[in-house]
Write a protein that holds these residues in place. Structure first.
Motif, PDB file in Angstrom:
ATOM      1  N   THR A 292      11.820  -4.952  45.556  1.00 59.21           N
ATOM      2  CA  THR A 292      12.102  -4.618  44.164  1.00 59.21           C
ATOM      3  C   THR A 292      13.598  -4.545  43.886  1.00 59.21           C
ATOM      4  N   ASP A 293      14.410  -4.262  44.899  1.00 60.08           N
ATOM      5  CA  ASP A 293      15.860  -4.274  44.680  1.00 60.08           C
ATOM      6  C   ASP A 293      16.333  -5.674  44.298  1.00 60.08           C
ATOM      7  N   THR A 294      15.777  -6.692  44.946  1.00 64.14           N
ATOM      8  CA  THR A 294      16.123  -8.070  44.603  1.00 64.14           C
ATOM      9  C   THR A 294      15.656  -8.395  43.193  1.00 64.14           C
ATOM     10  N   LEU A 295      14.443  -7.960  42.843  1.00 67.10           N
ATOM     11  CA  LEU A 295      13.947  -8.204  41.489  1.00 67.10           C
ATOM     12  C   LEU A 295      14.820  -7.514  40.447  1.00 67.10           C
ATOM     13  N   ARG A 296      15.265  -6.292  40.741  1.00 65.97           N
ATOM     14  CA  ARG A 296      16.148  -5.593  39.794  1.00 65.97           C
ATOM     15  C   ARG A 296      17.483  -6.317  39.651  1.00 65.97           C
ATOM     16  N   ALA A 297      17.983  -6.897  40.735  1.00 63.91           N
ATOM     17  CA  ALA A 297      19.244  -7.648  40.660  1.00 63.91           C
ATOM     18  C   ALA A 297      19.068  -8.910  39.804  1.00 63.91           C
ATOM     19  N   TRP A 298      17.911  -9.563  39.936  1.00 64.29           N
ATOM     20  CA  TRP A 298      17.650 -10.777  39.155  1.00 64.29           C
ATOM     21  C   TRP A 298      17.408 -10.459  37.682  1.00 64.29           C
TER      22      TRP A 298
END
Length: 164
Positions: A92-98
């Motif tokens: 989810t950290d990657t999704l939040r960055a995207w």
């Protein structure tokens, strides 16, 4: 319909009939899309994206661009971010960055990053907490961890260790 042509070397037989029905693609063939973005050319395997979006991704990983595209499709269909994370294989950290404005916890109880609990200084647990947080370990925690390690190396169970 079969046609027969003749040329100077002899007769050539050709079959010009069109197959009836749908032509199945071989398992190794996949439609590929090349897209120009500000970062450069992006290559997307739409079969892989389709399988990931529908939850059929098993044993293989999407490329970064495919995962981002699949995540945007799922977000457009109001799928929960935890499901998106599982389907595209990114945390989810990657999704939040995207997608910083589009990824939100379902409820406040699901939100992370709240206040951190107190560290149990002078214990092996406190030592591990320091490491997990990326902090420098304090001397009482290092001492407690050293006692635990010595006890464990001597063949005892690590829970029997008591800081002196």
């Amino acid at each position: 319909m079969t046609t027969i042509r003749t040329n100077s070397t002899g007769t050539i037989r050709t079959d010009r009939t069109r197959p009836s029905g749908r032509i199945s693609l071989p398992a190794y063939a996949s439609p590929t899309v090349f897209a120009a973005t500000p970062e450069g050319v992006v290559v997307l395997d739409l079969v892989a994206v389709d399988q990931a979006v529908n939850g059929d991704r098993r044993g293989w990983r999407l490329t970064e661009d495919e995962a981002r595209y699949a995540a945007s499709l799922l977000l457009d269909h109001d799928v929960a971010y935890s499901v998106i994370s599982a389907r595209v294989g990114r945390n989810t950290d990657t999704l939040r960055a995207w997608f910083p404005d589009r990824i939100e916890p379902v409820t406040p109880a699901h939100a992370r990053g709240g206040p951190r609990g107190e560290i149990e200084h002078g214990t092996p647990r406190g030592y591990r907490t320091h490491l997990r947080r990326g902090e420098k370990t304090c001397q009482p925690c290092r001492d407690a961890n050293a006692v635990k390690d010595r006890q464990y190396r001597r063949g005892g169970h690590h829970r029997k260790a008591v800081a002196a």
